[in-house]
Motif scaffolding. Structure first.
Motif, PDB file in Angstrom:
ATOM      1  N   SER A 243      32.252   1.457  35.417  1.00 14.21           N
ATOM      2  CA  SER A 243      32.646   1.510  36.821  1.00 14.21           C
ATOM      3  C   SER A 243      34.149   1.241  36.872  1.00 14.21           C
ATOM      4  CB  SER A 243      31.890   0.448  37.624  1.00 14.21           C
ATOM      5  OG  SER A 243      32.470   0.283  38.909  1.00 14.21           O
ATOM      6  N   CYS A 268      32.021   6.282  36.154  1.00 14.95           N
ATOM      7  CA  CYS A 268      32.124   6.416  37.607  1.00 14.95           C
ATOM      8  C   CYS A 268      33.513   5.952  38.041  1.00 14.95           C
ATOM      9  CB  CYS A 268      31.056   5.572  38.298  1.00 14.95           C
ATOM     10  SG  CYS A 268      31.226   5.482  40.101  1.00 14.95           S
ATOM     11  N   HIS A 270      35.789   4.989  41.195  1.00 16.18           N
ATOM     12  CA  HIS A 270      35.901   4.683  42.620  1.00 16.18           C
ATOM     13  C   HIS A 270      37.385   4.568  42.939  1.00 16.18           C
ATOM     14  CE1 HIS A 270      36.348   2.338  46.274  1.00 16.18           C
ATOM     15  NE2 HIS A 270      35.075   2.604  46.572  1.00 16.18           N
ATOM     16  N   ALA A 296      32.634   8.216  42.745  1.00 15.63           N
ATOM     17  CA  ALA A 296      31.632   7.468  43.504  1.00 15.63           C
ATOM     18  C   ALA A 296      31.309   8.186  44.807  1.00 15.63           C
ATOM     19  CB  ALA A 296      32.132   6.050  43.789  1.00 15.63           C
ATOM     20  N   ARG A 299      32.981   5.529  49.059  1.00 12.57           N
ATOM     21  CA  ARG A 299      34.229   4.871  48.680  1.00 12.57           C
ATOM     22  C   ARG A 299      34.721   3.931  49.787  1.00 12.57           C
ATOM     23  NH1 ARG A 299      34.055   9.905  47.103  1.00 12.57           N
ATOM     24  NH2 ARG A 299      35.173  10.712  48.916  1.00 12.57           N
ATOM     25  N   CYS A 316      29.508   2.146  42.721  1.00 12.09           N
ATOM     26  CA  CYS A 316      29.406   2.825  41.431  1.00 12.09           C
ATOM     27  C   CYS A 316      28.106   2.464  40.718  1.00 12.09           C
ATOM     28  CB  CYS A 316      30.614   2.476  40.548  1.00 12.09           C
ATOM     29  SG  CYS A 316      31.952   3.701  40.583  1.00 12.09           S
ATOM     30  N   ASN A 332      32.715  -2.939  34.046  1.00 10.96           N
ATOM     31  CA  ASN A 332      33.632  -2.571  35.125  1.00 10.96           C
ATOM     32  C   ASN A 332      35.074  -2.766  34.694  1.00 10.96           C
ATOM     33  OD1 ASN A 332      33.616  -5.394  35.265  1.00 10.96           O
ATOM     34  ND2 ASN A 332      33.857  -5.436  37.477  1.00 10.96           N
TER      35      ASN A 332
END
Length: 553
Positions: A243, A268, A270, A296, A299, A316, A332
């Motif tokens: 993420s 992913c 974002h 994503a 958002r 995400c 992340n």
């Protein structure tokens, strides 16, 4: 031109290199030849190479004046090293970086030197005590060598310029002529060279150039080497999810993805709803070209220390749960993170977790308890954050379900089972709602939930604190802890956090963490380039001798 000539004098002066045409080189040579008697001895040798200079008080006339041997006798330094004033043939290499063809500038300069340095630095010079008798090296010899070097420029300048024109099309990221192995080994000369590169005003890699490159996906994939990334059987059966919550510096995001890339992983992105149009277009381009990268579906406009940062990751995670990729762990990242392990190394270490989670989780201090004991309101700010949570006098009720609070940071490595459990947990939903009006909820949300009894990969509440240096998720240097917990920052500080410099490369790669924060190509481009090179070396090393699948095959 022999390669050792450039090496011999790459640090013979701390005079800053300039861009020269062939005529500039000739004029430089002629001017310096005429002015050779007026050179300041302190500008002749790089401090990184020479440990000292002839002290002024011991050599009052200095090497910069035309004096006889009787007027300017040899001296010794404070350690008894014999110091002589000598004539040196100096060859400046105006270096071959990606935007500047190599040009050789030749001129005479008088320098001081200590006798122990003679084997390295004095092979092309002689003492003034012998200069009159032997004329070594003679002016004719020097001029002959200079002409030969200038002739080499005539041909090398054109060919290298052509090479650069070709390179600029095929290599969108600026590369510096640096020895990364020497940087890793903390070689003083090479680290010094990286400092010189840092001081230069480099042309920033613009978001627009990534947009242009991703218009042709096959070209982008080939140029950036995504089609050359191979996957071992161990990696293939242990895919990872990422993420990425980002808002600026498109090329830095791309380099982060490329460094952590594996065709069987899923990524992913974002991007902040407030991001520039060019940045968002660049992110959309990455998602269009790379089949395992997506944007994503929901958002947020992310504001510092607010619930929006946490929601960006949750968005995400929700999308990643719906992915066809059966990832085993999710990590992340933000735009200024960078991996310290290759994908195959990371997979090997994550397998050892055996389903447990990795993140910071500690008991809060009384000061930190203020963050979730009072109601915070998001208000306008007059600086870069635009909006900030501001504490009110309104006290909050205790957290739901009798949850005991822990704190950590925003970074996590979570198992798929843990995320699946939270995805359907009413406790998590209630706790998220309760956290809406707290300060920086991402720094208590994950640290608290991982301590809940019965969750997959639970960290028991009775277990001791797991600090940021114990958790391998992210290596961060705080200004106020430098020299007590870790060596000083060699880059710059922003909000008490170190933006790493090249001299920290060895420390970063050997501390044991999986990722680090912060990196910025405008602060130190060499470190990022060398980490990319080192990670690629490690990937190939750890994958050697295994069965590999390359690209998306």
């Amino acid at each position: 031109m022999p390669p050792d000539v450039g090496k011999f004098l790459s640090a013979s002066s701390h005079r800053r290199p300039e861009k020269f045409t062939k005529n500039h080189v000739l004029h430089h040579f002629q001017d310096e030849l005429m002015k050779r008697g007026s050179a300041d001895r302190h500008q002749s040798l790089d401090p990184a190479v020479m440990s000292g200079v002839c002290p002024t008080e011991q050599s009052p006339e200095g090497c910069g004046h035309e004096t006889s041997a009787e007027q300017n006798p040899s001296t010794t330094d404070s350690h008894g090293n014999f110091c002589v004033c000598s004539v040196m043939l100096v060859v400046y290499v105006v270096n071959s970086t990606a935007d500047t063809p190599a040009v050789y500038v030749v001129f005479l300069r008088k320098v001081p030197a200590f006798k122990p340095l003679e084997p390295v630095l004095m092979s092309a010079k002689c003492s003034p005590l012998r200069l009159r008798k032997k004329l070594c090296p003679s002016l004719l010899s020097l001029l002959t060598l200079s002409v030969l070097l200038l002739v080499s420029i005539k041909y090398s300048f054109i060919s290298e310029s052509a090479d650069f024109a070709s390179l600029s099309v095929h290599q969108p990221i600026h590369k510096h002529a640096i020895n990364c192995a020497a940087i890793y080994d903390l070689d003083p000369a090479e680290v010094g060279k990286s400092l010189i590169i840092r001081r230069k005003k480099m042309v920033e890699d613009k978001d627009k150039s990534l947009i242009q490159l991703t218009r042709n996906c096959s070209s982008f994939i080939k140029i950036r080497g995504y089609d050359e990334v191979c996957v071992s059987e161990e990696e293939k059966v242990f895919p990872l999810a990422y993420s990425l919550v980002v808002h600026k510096y498109a090329w830095m995001v791309e380099r982060l993805i490329r460094a952590a890339y594996s065709p069987n992983n899923i990524y992913c992105i974002h991007y902040d709803q407030k991001s520039s149009a060019e940045f968002t277009a660049a992110m959309e381009g990455l998602a269009r070209c790379l089949p395992n990268v997506f944007i994503a579906s929901k958002r947020e406009s992310v504001f510092y220390a607010s619930i929006s940062r946490l929601k960006a990751d949750l968005n995400c995670l929700s999308d990643l749960m719906g992915s066809e990729v059966r990832w085993r762990y999710v990590i992340n990242l933000c735009g200024q993170d960078f991996p310290l392990k290759s994908n195959i190394e990371l997979v090997s270490e994550l397998k050892l977790l055996n389903g447990s989670n990795m993140l910071e989780t500690s008991r809060p201090s009384e000061l930190k308890k203020q963050r979730f004991s009072f109601h915070f309101e998001l208000k306008d700010a007059s600086f870069e954050y635009l909006k900030l949570p501001v504490k009110t006098e309104q006290k909050k009720p205790p957290p739901p379900h009798g949850i005991e609070m822990f704190i950590g940071n925003a970074y996590f490595v979570l198992s798929r089972e843990f995320v699946e459990h939270l995805h359907s947990s009413p406790v998590m939903k209630d706790f998220l709602e309760w956290s809406e009006d707290t300060y920086s909820p991402d720094e208590h949300f994950w640290a608290t939930l991982v301590r809940l009894p019965g969750v997959p990969g639970e960290v028991p509440r009775s277990q001791a604190d797991i600090t940021d240096l114990m958790s391998k998720t992210r290596l961060v240097k705080w200004h106020y802890l430098e020299e007590s917990l870790y060596p000083p920052c060699t880059g710059e500080h922003v909000r008490s956090v170190c933006i790493f410099g090249a001299a920290e490369m060895h420390w970063l790669l050997n501390y044991g963490h999986w990722f680090a924060n912060k990196f910025d190509p405008k602060v130190d481009p060499v470190l990022i380039q060398c980490l990319e090179e080192k990670l690629e070396e490690k990937r190939k090393l750890f994958q050697s001798g295994t069965s590999l699948t390359c690209g998306w095959g």
